[in-house]
Enzyme design. Structure first.
Site, PDB file in Angstrom:
ATOM      1  N   ILE A 285       4.744  24.545  -9.780  1.00 14.73           N
ATOM      2  CA  ILE A 285       3.500  24.704 -10.530  1.00 14.73           C
ATOM      3  C   ILE A 285       3.795  24.737 -12.025  1.00 14.73           C
ATOM      4  CG2 ILE A 285       1.490  26.198 -10.905  1.00 14.73           C
ATOM      5  CD1 ILE A 285       2.106  27.392  -8.104  1.00 14.73           C
ATOM      6  N   HIS A 286       2.983  24.050 -12.805  1.00 13.98           N
ATOM      7  CA  HIS A 286       3.072  24.197 -14.254  1.00 13.98           C
ATOM      8  C   HIS A 286       2.702  25.636 -14.616  1.00 13.98           C
ATOM      9  CE1 HIS A 286       2.177  23.757 -18.519  1.00 13.98           C
ATOM     10  NE2 HIS A 286       2.780  22.581 -18.490  1.00 13.98           N
ATOM     11  N   PRO A 287       3.411  26.261 -15.546  1.00  9.91           N
ATOM     12  CA  PRO A 287       3.093  27.661 -15.890  1.00  9.91           C
ATOM     13  C   PRO A 287       1.624  27.893 -16.213  1.00  9.91           C
ATOM     14  CG  PRO A 287       5.152  27.008 -16.923  1.00  9.91           C
ATOM     15  CD  PRO A 287       4.599  25.772 -16.285  1.00  9.91           C
TER      16      PRO A 287
END
Length: 338
Positions: free
Chosen positions: A229-231
């Site tokens: 997941i992208h932060p």
């Protein structure tokens, strides 16, 4: 006070600002005035339609700060992913190879292009201004869509999915895209995502490999992106995971981000929300914080409110809450705890 409501054509200038600020990978929020205008018109038409089953409708919501009449977020429901064209994704599963002569059996993880998720309802387009991240209003922006589905379940499929934006670096590059998609469509990740937002993912998917991709043959940096997941997408993931969504075996076509899936009957805001009627009042002995919606269609509204809720009893709303929800004495509302 912040209120979630259906988008209107007059929101277009502010939507363009939200689109410019949104995370790369949120392809359902294109930074293009004409595409956004069409998305708004399609949503307005969807709220007006009299339907008995889920079809191509999209329901676009905005989160408005009523004090300054400023949009601070948006989110969307697509009633049927893949209704007009296949909804492509990558199926992540193991392929077993074996040799009887050598008595060897080996499982190899692979990614295969598919459109298995076509026909499900899709949550997309989640974006909220930075000042409201990790606040109750992020919950409102995401979960009020689920309250809407609960109130109008015949308009949606029995299963809901969402794609969480996958990892990309500070320069906007995706190691997964660079290792896979870029070889078949010579564009940087950000440009591919932009094209997908402006057109569709179909023409890009048609150029992707139609045979399994063996993950061990990819660079480690690309393998590490599968399901990552992208932060900036973590909050959207966390909210829906608490709602009962589970990570499934599918990942995003472009960045390898995870896909979440849940049946309507397992979604907390649908299964555990309850109906009450409004009682007018000016003083509330607040005992908890709730998401509250009015259950209407084109007049749908939802807010966060501090309330005193007792099962089977009317719920007191003050004048500000009633105005935001556009309800009055005796109106029906739907509630779920935060």
């Amino acid at each position: 006070m912040l209120v979630l409501r259906p988008v209107e054509l007059t929101d277009l200038p502010q939507l363009q600002r939200l689109a410019r600020e949104s995370l790369v990978g949120v392809t359902s929020l294109p930074d293009d005035a004409e595409r956004l205008r069409q998305r708004v018109l399609d949503s307005c038409a969807s709220f007006e339609k009299d339907v008995e089953d889920h079809g191509p409708e999209n329901y676009f919501f905005v989160l408005e700060d009523l004090t300054c009449q400023r949009l601070v977020g948006c989110s969307e429901i697509l009633a049927t992913a893949g209704y007009n064209e296949p909804f492509y994704s990558l199926r992540n599963r193991h392929y077993t190879s074996a040799s009887r002569e050598l008595n060897i059996e080996h499982d190899v993880p692979t990614l295969s292009l598919c459109h298995d998720l076509s026909g499900h309802t899709l949550l997309r387009g989640f974006h909220i201004d930075a000042e409201w991240v990790r606040s109750p209003f992020s919950e409102l922006l995401s979960r009020a869509r689920l309250l809407f589905i609960g109130a109008h379940s015949s308009r949606f499929a029995n299963t809901v999915i969402t794609e969480i934006v996958g990892f990309s670096n500070d320069e906007g590059g995706s190691p997964f895209w660079d290792a896979v998609g870029k070889h078949f469509f010579d564009l940087p990740y950000a440009e591919a995502e932009k094209l997908c937002g402006l057109n569709s993912r179909t023409f890009l998917a048609e150029l992707m490999p139609h045979y399994p991709i063996y993950l061990p043959m990819l660079p480690e940096t690309a393998r590490d992106c599968v399901g990552r997941i992208h932060p900036d997408g973590q909050e959207a993931f966390d909210i829906l995971e608490r709602e009962g969504f589970d990570t499934c075996q599918y990942v995003d076509l472009f960045d390898g981000g995870p896909t979440l899936q849940a049946r309507l009957c397992d979604i907390r805001s649908i299964a555990q929300s309850h109906i009450a009627t409004v009682k007018t009042g000016s003083s509330i002995d607040a005992r908890g914080r709730y998401l509250v919606s009015n259950d209407l269609l084109k007049g749908y509204r939802a807010i966060v409110a501090e309330l005193d809720v007792n099962p089977g009893q009317p719920v007191v709303l003050d004048a500000r809450m009633r105005a935001a929800l556009n309800v009055s004495e005796g109106s029906r509302i739907r509630l779920i705890t935060l």
